[in-house]
Design a protein around this motif. Structure first.
Motif, mmCIF file in Angstrom:
data_model
loop_
_atom_site.group_PDB
_atom_site.id
_atom_site.type_symbol
_atom_site.label_atom_id
_atom_site.label_comp_id
_atom_site.label_asym_id
_atom_site.label_seq_id
_atom_site.Cartn_x
_atom_site.Cartn_y
_atom_site.Cartn_z
ATOM 1 N N GLN A 61 0.848 -1.189 0.000
ATOM 2 C CA GLN A 61 0.000 0.000 0.000
ATOM 3 C C GLN A 61 0.889 1.246 0.000
ATOM 4 O O GLN A 61 1.839 1.339 0.756
ATOM 5 C CB GLN A 61 -0.896 0.022 1.235
ATOM 6 C CG GLN A 61 -1.867 -1.135 1.277
ATOM 7 C CD GLN A 61 -2.890 -1.053 0.156
ATOM 8 O OE1 GLN A 61 -3.378 0.024 -0.167
ATOM 9 N NE2 GLN A 61 -3.211 -2.186 -0.428
ATOM 10 N N VAL A 62 0.548 2.187 -0.841
ATOM 11 C CA VAL A 62 1.262 3.455 -0.905
ATOM 12 C C VAL A 62 0.378 4.503 -0.239
ATOM 13 O O VAL A 62 -0.766 4.715 -0.632
ATOM 14 C CB VAL A 62 1.575 3.863 -2.368
ATOM 15 C CG1 VAL A 62 2.235 5.232 -2.401
ATOM 16 C CG2 VAL A 62 2.421 2.799 -3.031
ATOM 17 N N VAL A 63 0.903 5.127 0.796
ATOM 18 C CA VAL A 63 0.140 6.138 1.527
ATOM 19 C C VAL A 63 0.722 7.501 1.179
ATOM 20 O O VAL A 63 1.912 7.731 1.321
ATOM 21 C CB VAL A 63 0.217 5.898 3.053
ATOM 22 C CG1 VAL A 63 -0.559 6.963 3.798
ATOM 23 C CG2 VAL A 63 -0.281 4.498 3.385
ATOM 24 N N THR A 64 -0.127 8.400 0.721
ATOM 25 C CA THR A 64 0.325 9.754 0.413
ATOM 26 C C THR A 64 -0.262 10.705 1.434
ATOM 27 O O THR A 64 -1.415 10.554 1.846
ATOM 28 C CB THR A 64 -0.112 10.164 -1.012
ATOM 29 O OG1 THR A 64 -1.522 10.039 -1.096
ATOM 30 C CG2 THR A 64 0.539 9.308 -2.056
ATOM 31 N N PRO A 65 0.545 11.686 1.855
ATOM 32 C CA PRO A 65 0.067 12.641 2.879
ATOM 33 C C PRO A 65 -0.986 13.586 2.365
ATOM 34 O O PRO A 65 -1.244 13.799 1.281
ATOM 35 C CB PRO A 65 1.316 13.411 3.297
ATOM 36 C CG PRO A 65 2.354 13.103 2.282
ATOM 37 C CD PRO A 65 1.903 11.915 1.499
#
Length: 65
Positions: A61-65
Motif C-alpha cells: 500500500q502506498v500512503v500519500t500525505p
C-alpha cells in the motif's frame, strides 16, 4: 448443483439470452468442472476472456500525505 447449473445455462442458450460466467479457474479447470459442452456453448457466438495477472490484494500500500 452442476446439473441445475447446466440446465439453466442450456435454457439460456436455447433462448439466445446473454450469459456472463465468472470463475476463479483457468479455462482448463473450468472445462473440467463444467464440461466441454458448456464451455463450447460459451464459445459459440461468445467470448472467453482470461484475466491472469497478479492479484492487487497483495501489493504494498502506498500512503500519500
Amino acid at each position: 448443483e452442476k446439473l441445475l447449473l447446466t440446465e439453466v445455462l442450456n435454457e439460456r442458450y436455447n433462448h439466445q439470452k446473454a450469459t456472463i460466467c465468472i470463475a476463479n479457474l483457468t479455462l482448463a479447470e473450468f472445462s473440467t468442472v463444467m464440461g466441454e459442452r458448456i464451455v463450447d456453448r460459451f464459445r459459440d457466438d461468445g467470448k472467453v476472456l482470461v484475466f491472469d495477472w497478479q492479484s492487487w490484494r497483495g501489493r504494498p500500500q502506498v500512503v500519500t500525505p
